[in-house]
Motif scaffolding. Sequence first.
Motif, PDB file in Angstrom:
ATOM      1  N   CYS A 256      16.817   9.145   5.762  1.00  0.00           N
ATOM      2  CA  CYS A 256      15.684   9.392   4.861  1.00  0.00           C
ATOM      3  C   CYS A 256      15.074  10.739   5.217  1.00  0.00           C
ATOM      4  O   CYS A 256      14.580  10.934   6.331  1.00  0.00           O
ATOM      5  CB  CYS A 256      14.639   8.286   5.018  1.00  0.00           C
ATOM      6  N   PHE A 257      15.085  11.681   4.272  1.00  0.00           N
ATOM      7  CA  PHE A 257      14.616  13.035   4.533  1.00  0.00           C
ATOM      8  C   PHE A 257      13.200  13.283   4.014  1.00  0.00           C
ATOM      9  O   PHE A 257      12.718  14.406   4.063  1.00  0.00           O
ATOM     10  CB  PHE A 257      15.585  14.044   3.913  1.00  0.00           C
ATOM     11  N   TRP A 258      12.546  12.263   3.506  1.00  0.00           N
ATOM     12  CA  TRP A 258      11.185  12.395   3.008  1.00  0.00           C
ATOM     13  C   TRP A 258      10.293  11.381   3.732  1.00  0.00           C
ATOM     14  O   TRP A 258      10.773  10.382   4.263  1.00  0.00           O
ATOM     15  CB  TRP A 258      11.128  12.170   1.494  1.00  0.00           C
ATOM     16  N   THR A 259       9.023  11.686   3.761  1.00  0.00           N
ATOM     17  CA  THR A 259       8.071  10.793   4.420  1.00  0.00           C
ATOM     18  C   THR A 259       7.462   9.856   3.385  1.00  0.00           C
ATOM     19  O   THR A 259       6.802  10.309   2.443  1.00  0.00           O
ATOM     20  CB  THR A 259       6.953  11.587   5.100  1.00  0.00           C
ATOM     21  N   PRO A 260       7.692   8.556   3.523  1.00  0.00           N
ATOM     22  CA  PRO A 260       7.165   7.602   2.539  1.00  0.00           C
ATOM     23  C   PRO A 260       5.638   7.626   2.489  1.00  0.00           C
ATOM     24  O   PRO A 260       4.964   7.817   3.499  1.00  0.00           O
ATOM     25  CB  PRO A 260       7.672   6.252   3.066  1.00  0.00           C
ATOM     26  N   ASP A 261       5.116   7.431   1.286  1.00  0.00           N
ATOM     27  CA  ASP A 261       3.677   7.338   1.074  1.00  0.00           C
ATOM     28  C   ASP A 261       3.323   5.858   0.979  1.00  0.00           C
ATOM     29  O   ASP A 261       3.704   5.188   0.017  1.00  0.00           O
ATOM     30  CB  ASP A 261       3.280   8.080  -0.206  1.00  0.00           C
ATOM     31  N   THR A 262       2.613   5.357   1.962  1.00  0.00           N
ATOM     32  CA  THR A 262       2.272   3.933   1.991  1.00  0.00           C
ATOM     33  C   THR A 262       0.764   3.707   1.810  1.00  0.00           C
ATOM     34  O   THR A 262       0.249   2.654   2.166  1.00  0.00           O
ATOM     35  CB  THR A 262       2.747   3.296   3.309  1.00  0.00           C
TER      36      THR A 262
ATOM     37  N   ILE B 160       5.257   6.593  19.962  1.00  0.00           N
ATOM     38  CA  ILE B 160       4.134   7.466  19.614  1.00  0.00           C
ATOM     39  C   ILE B 160       3.263   6.665  18.657  1.00  0.00           C
ATOM     40  O   ILE B 160       3.681   6.346  17.547  1.00  0.00           O
ATOM     41  CB  ILE B 160       4.622   8.765  18.944  1.00  0.00           C
ATOM     42  N   VAL B 161       2.055   6.297  19.101  1.00  0.00           N
ATOM     43  CA  VAL B 161       1.251   5.355  18.330  1.00  0.00           C
ATOM     44  C   VAL B 161      -0.162   5.894  18.147  1.00  0.00           C
ATOM     45  O   VAL B 161      -0.773   6.422  19.069  1.00  0.00           O
ATOM     46  CB  VAL B 161       1.236   3.963  19.005  1.00  0.00           C
TER      47      VAL B 161
ATOM     48  N   ALA C 136       0.124  -5.380   7.406  1.00  0.00           N
ATOM     49  CA  ALA C 136      -0.331  -4.756   8.649  1.00  0.00           C
ATOM     50  C   ALA C 136       0.339  -3.405   8.856  1.00  0.00           C
ATOM     51  O   ALA C 136      -0.241  -2.498   9.446  1.00  0.00           O
ATOM     52  CB  ALA C 136      -0.037  -5.673   9.833  1.00  0.00           C
ATOM     53  N   TYR C 137       1.563  -3.284   8.347  1.00  0.00           N
ATOM     54  CA  TYR C 137       2.307  -2.031   8.444  1.00  0.00           C
ATOM     55  C   TYR C 137       3.523  -2.100   7.539  1.00  0.00           C
ATOM     56  O   TYR C 137       3.907  -3.178   7.067  1.00  0.00           O
ATOM     57  CB  TYR C 137       2.735  -1.744   9.896  1.00  0.00           C
ATOM     58  N   VAL C 138       4.113  -0.939   7.270  1.00  0.00           N
ATOM     59  CA  VAL C 138       5.371  -0.824   6.531  1.00  0.00           C
ATOM     60  C   VAL C 138       6.392  -0.198   7.473  1.00  0.00           C
ATOM     61  O   VAL C 138       6.142   0.871   8.040  1.00  0.00           O
ATOM     62  CB  VAL C 138       5.231   0.051   5.269  1.00  0.00           C
ATOM     63  N   HIS C 139       7.537  -0.844   7.620  1.00  0.00           N
ATOM     64  CA  HIS C 139       8.562  -0.379   8.558  1.00  0.00           C
ATOM     65  C   HIS C 139       9.802   0.094   7.810  1.00  0.00           C
ATOM     66  O   HIS C 139      10.246  -0.545   6.856  1.00  0.00           O
ATOM     67  CB  HIS C 139       8.950  -1.523   9.507  1.00  0.00           C
TER      68      HIS C 139
ATOM     69  N   ILE D 167       8.792  16.942  11.817  1.00  0.00           N
ATOM     70  CA  ILE D 167       8.169  15.840  11.079  1.00  0.00           C
ATOM     71  C   ILE D 167       6.657  15.975  11.219  1.00  0.00           C
ATOM     72  O   ILE D 167       6.163  16.623  12.146  1.00  0.00           O
ATOM     73  CB  ILE D 167       8.619  14.452  11.592  1.00  0.00           C
ATOM     74  N   ASP D 168       5.940  15.360  10.307  1.00  0.00           N
ATOM     75  CA  ASP D 168       4.489  15.347  10.370  1.00  0.00           C
ATOM     76  C   ASP D 168       4.058  14.025  10.977  1.00  0.00           C
ATOM     77  O   ASP D 168       3.964  13.005  10.286  1.00  0.00           O
ATOM     78  CB  ASP D 168       3.902  15.525   8.961  1.00  0.00           C
ATOM     79  N   VAL D 169       3.804  14.024  12.271  1.00  0.00           N
ATOM     80  CA  VAL D 169       3.461  12.791  12.979  1.00  0.00           C
ATOM     81  C   VAL D 169       2.213  12.137  12.398  1.00  0.00           C
ATOM     82  O   VAL D 169       2.095  10.908  12.381  1.00  0.00           O
ATOM     83  CB  VAL D 169       3.278  13.077  14.484  1.00  0.00           C
ATOM     84  N   SER D 170       1.291  12.943  11.887  1.00  0.00           N
ATOM     85  CA  SER D 170       0.031  12.399  11.369  1.00  0.00           C
ATOM     86  C   SER D 170       0.233  11.485  10.169  1.00  0.00           C
ATOM     87  O   SER D 170      -0.689  10.748   9.787  1.00  0.00           O
ATOM     88  CB  SER D 170      -0.929  13.531  11.007  1.00  0.00           C
ATOM     89  N   ARG D 171       1.409  11.509   9.551  1.00  0.00           N
ATOM     90  CA  ARG D 171       1.702  10.641   8.401  1.00  0.00           C
ATOM     91  C   ARG D 171       2.103   9.228   8.857  1.00  0.00           C
ATOM     92  O   ARG D 171       2.253   8.330   8.013  1.00  0.00           O
ATOM     93  CB  ARG D 171       2.828  11.241   7.554  1.00  0.00           C
ATOM     94  N   TYR D 172       2.270   9.041  10.148  1.00  0.00           N
ATOM     95  CA  TYR D 172       2.780   7.774  10.683  1.00  0.00           C
ATOM     96  C   TYR D 172       1.726   7.059  11.516  1.00  0.00           C
ATOM     97  O   TYR D 172       0.896   7.682  12.172  1.00  0.00           O
ATOM     98  CB  TYR D 172       4.011   8.016  11.557  1.00  0.00           C
TER      99      TYR D 172
END
Length: 361
Positions: free
Chosen positions: A159-165, A208-209, A144-147, A183-188
């Motif tokens: 963590c200084f990079w945005t994980p690719d899930t 922020i959802v 359902a999600y990765v936390h 940060i790039d909020v659109s990646r979350y």
Amino acid sequence: MPRVFNFSPGPATLPEPVLRQAADEMLDWRGSGMSVMEMSHRGKEFMSIQAEAEASLRELLAIPPNYTVLFLQGGGIGQNAIVPMNLIGRTGRADYVLSGDWSKRSADEAAHFGPIRIAASSEEGGRYLRMPAPSEWKLDPGAAYVHYCANETIGGVECFWTPDTGGVPLVSDMSSNLLSRPIDVSRYGLIYAGAQKNVGMSGLTLVIVREDLLGHALPTTPSVFNYQIQAKADSMYNTPPTYAIYIAGLVFKHVQSLGGLAAMEAHNRAKAAVLYDFLDQSRFFSNPVEPADRSRMNVPFWLRDTSLDEVFLKGAQARGLVQLKGHRSVGGMRASIYNAMPIEGVRALVDYMREFEARHG
């Protein structure tokens, strides 16, 4: 008494201009004849405060329009339960990545609401000294999600990079590094953060959802914890933490006045470099975290001779360097150097550490 350099991990030091403005407006906010503490959360005065705070936050983080901002309560620990209550029902299971004590606590709490799988962990010998590398993440495409936790305040791992899930929504606990850099909020899919580090005072939790993730709460989710219900009520399903929202709004404006998140990142890089550069050349103090994953927000360090810990702390206190004792679970020292900590505070700490080493090393 002059203000001290407060290295507390949270509640943490606040920008002095914010404190001064709050003091000036304590008895009378903008001619209303009321303190913000006294306002009805549904009155036009407070509703304008909350709307202005949200607008500032959206501008700072460039939050896309298809994301909802919620002003809630319960802190990051509360979200450890509220996140799975709202999201795990999408597929019935979730992935968690462990990089320290807080991400482990998040996973343990989430396990009460459905099957939780540890997708990666950097734990070695009971300690977390690095962020699991992307190659170590074994993700479930049906989760359902990765936390993950973006910054571990106890261990000092960031963590200084945005994980690719892939197509799985990414959820991050950013309680201790939100607003410290762009940060790039659109990646979350979802970001949550307790306010008492970089955002303001304790009592407020930001969520922020992405809007498509609303409406999946478990049937047992209390209404006050249901993101969709709170979103429809503009975070006012129950009385929100009004004064904490007001302080957060002042902090957002202050960060904007300094140049936004790019300026904050430069400021935080410079501060962290001062402290880590000293630690790396010292033979008396040490920091064992993998250099690439060292937190810019929380810097734990240890004395070679731990019998001198209390002597070190007393000497620091006498110099106006306070709240340096490490977390009780790991001991040692910890300097939390969030946005509001001036570089002069870090330099004062390093000067003291250098003198202490010369005297006792």
